[in-house]
Design a protein around this motif. Structure first.
Motif, short mmCIF file in Angstrom:
data_model
loop_
_atom_site.label_atom_id
_atom_site.label_comp_id
_atom_site.label_asym_id
_atom_site.label_seq_id
_atom_site.Cartn_x
_atom_site.Cartn_y
_atom_site.Cartn_z
N ILE A 21 0.82 -1.22 0.00
CA ILE A 21 0.00 0.00 0.00
C ILE A 21 0.85 1.26 0.00
O ILE A 21 0.71 2.12 -0.87
N LEU A 25 1.54 5.31 -2.78
CA LEU A 25 1.17 6.68 -2.47
C LEU A 25 2.31 7.60 -2.86
O LEU A 25 3.40 7.51 -2.33
N HIS A 75 -6.29 3.92 2.39
CA HIS A 75 -6.19 2.99 1.27
C HIS A 75 -6.40 1.55 1.72
O HIS A 75 -7.03 0.76 1.00
N LEU A 118 -9.75 2.10 -4.40
CA LEU A 118 -8.76 3.14 -4.73
C LEU A 118 -7.53 2.52 -5.40
O LEU A 118 -6.39 2.95 -5.19
N MET A 119 -7.77 1.49 -6.22
CA MET A 119 -6.68 0.79 -6.88
C MET A 119 -7.00 0.57 -8.35
O MET A 119 -8.17 0.55 -8.74
#
Length: 301
Positions: A118, A122, A196, A225-226
């Protein structure tokens, strides 16, 4: 993360052995991939000595001795040497199934999930996609990596079991270190990672409660959110199934309950669990259970 024409994406079956999808290599200025690329598998890298540049998430990062970083599936990246500087980097490539069911526990270790899958996604300036390990931890990690290298090179009897054990140790160390690392992060940074992670699990919950609808990977991945390919890969890690496999499993489980507890026809049940074609439902059900829906119902009588 999705397929882009401007850089290649290496598939795991092109890079790794399907039976045992693992490899470990040493990277130096004369043995490195300077081309922007991505790959389907997870990569963990550790800088044994020196310094180099790492391009990821559209930015350049300086890596130095003791840095541990991950490159998650489908993330574009490349290495570049620094002028007049040598480096030695250990690169570990693997798919979750390389450690079989043992990876199930690691996949549910929140700190490792955040560090490896994750946080590197970002791209905000205050989120560096690496950890600088303290000296004591560096020594432990280097010992583990040297053992992995030796097992991979010599491949004596039992080497796969030995590699699985050392790889699991490396992943646990990374997760524990990231937990300590997060204590130095700001509340805002932690919230970004948590957002996330929570979105990912909320997308799974959405699949489990809306399986009867005409769900599409793009739609569910957006909730996580991917990118779609990355979301499906994450599902493979955490749930052991791709998006299609997981959705099918959820639907089959719901249909099994309806077959056992209701008098609905098989066609009605197929529709209720999200299948528009009875033939597709029958094939999927048999693939998951080994028998047809009709036979399953008979066995429940």
């Amino acid at each position: 993360m999705p397929n882009h024409p401007e850089y290649p994406i290496y598939r795991s079956n092109e890079m790794l052995n399907e039976e045992f999808p693992f490899k470990i290599e040493i990277r130096t200025p004369s043995a490195m991939n300077r081309v922007l690329h991505a790959h389907e598998h997870l990569q963990l890298c550790y800088l044994m000595s020196g310094s180099c540049l790492h391009w990821a998430v559209g930015r350049q990062f300086v890596l130095t001795k003791g840095d541990l970083f991950s490159i998650p599936p489908f993330q574009e990246h490349r290495l570049e040497p620094r002028e007049d500087m040598d480096f030695v980097m250990i690169q570990v490539d693997f798919m979750p199934q390389a450690v079989n069911e043992n990876f199930r526990d690691i996949a549910h270790m929140q700190t490792f999930l955040d560090f490896a899958y994750i946080r590197p996604l970002l791209s905000e300036a205050d989120l560096m996609p690496k950890m600088t390990l303290p000296a004591a931890t560096q020594s432990i990690v280097e010992t583990v990596l040297e053992s992995l290298l030796a097992e991979w090179r010599e491949r004596e009897e039992g080497y796969r079991l030995a590699i699985k054990a050392e790889l699991l140790k490396l992943l646990v160390i990374a997760g524990r270190q990231y937990k300590r690392f997060t204590q130095t992060q700001s509340q805002n940074e932690r919230q970004k990672v948590a957002l996330h992670r929570e979105a990912f699990y909320e997308a799974i919950d959405y699949m489990q409660s809306h399986y009867d609808e005409d769900l599409h990977l793009d739609e569910v991945a957006a909730r996580a959110l991917m990118a779609p390919s990355y979301f499906s890969n994450m599902l493979k890690l955490v749930k052991g199934k791709s998006y299609i496999e997981l959705l099918s499993a959820i639907r089959v489980q719901a249909s099994m309950e309806l077959l056992a507890d209701t008098d609905l026809t098989i066609t009605e049940i197929a529709t209720r669990v999200g299948y528009n074609h009875i033939s597709h439902f029958n094939r999927t059900f048999k693939r998951h259970t080994g028998i047809t829906p009709g036979d399953y119902r008979k066995h429940q009588a």
